[in-house]
Design a protein around this motif. Sequence first.
Motif, PDB file in Angstrom:
ATOM      1  N   GLN A  14      22.900  46.712  41.851  1.00 55.11           N
ATOM      2  CA  GLN A  14      24.183  46.014  41.724  1.00 55.11           C
ATOM      3  C   GLN A  14      24.484  45.731  40.250  1.00 55.11           C
ATOM      4  N   HIS A  73      37.884  43.417  36.936  1.00 55.26           N
ATOM      5  CA  HIS A  73      38.398  42.146  37.446  1.00 55.26           C
ATOM      6  C   HIS A  73      39.913  42.277  37.498  1.00 55.26           C
ATOM      7  N   ASN A 118      27.341  40.556  35.619  1.00 55.20           N
ATOM      8  CA  ASN A 118      28.393  40.430  34.623  1.00 55.20           C
ATOM      9  C   ASN A 118      28.264  39.111  33.864  1.00 55.20           C
ATOM     10  N   ILE A 146      29.046  42.302  42.412  1.00 55.05           N
ATOM     11  CA  ILE A 146      28.940  41.779  41.045  1.00 55.05           C
ATOM     12  C   ILE A 146      28.400  40.357  41.084  1.00 55.05           C
ATOM     13  N   THR A 165      33.398  44.962  48.675  1.00 53.37           N
ATOM     14  CA  THR A 165      32.621  44.490  47.533  1.00 53.37           C
ATOM     15  C   THR A 165      32.945  43.019  47.380  1.00 53.37           C
ATOM     16  N   HIS A 215      36.066  36.887  44.650  1.00 49.06           N
ATOM     17  CA  HIS A 215      34.962  36.001  44.316  1.00 49.06           C
ATOM     18  C   HIS A 215      34.675  35.095  45.507  1.00 49.06           C
ATOM     19  N   HIS A 266      27.795  37.136  38.869  1.00 50.18           N
ATOM     20  CA  HIS A 266      28.391  36.625  37.635  1.00 50.18           C
ATOM     21  C   HIS A 266      27.511  35.524  37.072  1.00 50.18           C
ATOM     22  N   CYS A 312      32.708  45.475  32.175  1.00 55.11           N
ATOM     23  CA  CYS A 312      33.659  45.067  33.204  1.00 55.11           C
ATOM     24  C   CYS A 312      34.980  44.766  32.506  1.00 55.11           C
ATOM     25  N   GLN A 369      32.175  39.349  44.467  1.00 53.24           N
ATOM     26  CA  GLN A 369      31.506  38.770  43.313  1.00 53.24           C
ATOM     27  C   GLN A 369      31.050  37.363  43.670  1.00 53.24           C
ATOM     28  N   CYS A 385      37.497  43.482  41.671  1.00 51.77           N
ATOM     29  CA  CYS A 385      37.242  42.139  42.173  1.00 51.77           C
ATOM     30  C   CYS A 385      38.353  41.200  41.735  1.00 51.77           C
ATOM     31  N   GLU A 416      39.870  37.672  40.899  1.00 53.02           N
ATOM     32  CA  GLU A 416      39.483  36.337  40.435  1.00 53.02           C
ATOM     33  C   GLU A 416      40.743  35.471  40.317  1.00 53.02           C
TER      34      GLU A 416
END
Length: 277
Positions: free
Chosen positions: A102, A211, A105, A65, A28, A7, A67, A174, A30, A254, A256
């Motif tokens: 893309q 995630h 989420n 992603i 990639t 992220h 968010h 996700c 987020q 991703c 987090e």
Amino acid sequence: MLHIGCHLSSSKGFAAMGRQALELEADTFQFFTRNPRGSRAKDLDAADAAALVQLMAEHRFAPIIAHAPYTLNLCGESEGNREFARETMADDLRRLEHVPGQYYNFHPGSHVGQGVETGIDLIAQGLNAILTPDLHTTVLLETMAGKGSEVGSRFEELRAILDRVELSAKMGVCLDTCHVSDGGYDIIRDLDGVLEEFDRILGLNRLKAVHLNDSKNPPGSRKDRHACIGQGEIGLEALARVVRHPALRDLPFCLETPNELPGYRREIALMREQAEL
């Protein structure tokens, strides 16, 4: 090759996030579409968005992603809250058309005492008001931990939402490893069984992103507190099996985890190493 990122802050713009991802050896990432606890979004810079699209193509990024803010609740008790969520999500999706293809989420929502069935109906109604046939972004329902009155901690609840969405081809899921473990799915000892259940109820074709988080709480705790990789109750060995699983390994992952950028760099390198074992 493992597609993994973390992220990132969107404060410096789209292209800056892409360059930062490359510095972390990520392919990639987020980002929040706007303040995660607020409602305002910065003016969109179309040239900046185009620069990110070019960078992603040149470096073969997996989908990124976006968010939604945590404050959004499509199944809130008041129509005012639901309208705010619909308008914000619709605005986010318009903006994401500048970075087509893309993922967007969001947390399905909390029914705040109205009941799960009412919550499911309201979430689907909201999505039916937002989704359009010409949309180039896939909207993802996130698996939740089940704290409070959250909707979406059971695969059946996510399926019930999708069944009520008219343009469900625009939708995906996700999977959050902390959330599903806290929600009672045994990804530590029975990852195959969990994914078989996901496939039976939702279809693995619906699973678009993961995630990747450890959890500060034991399975089934319904708490939702993320931990750094290998420092929680799920553990490195189980999370390594997640990134190596043949049904998941081509998805964007991703992080987090509670990290600053150096910690994310270490975890990205660690999980790339684990993916190759």
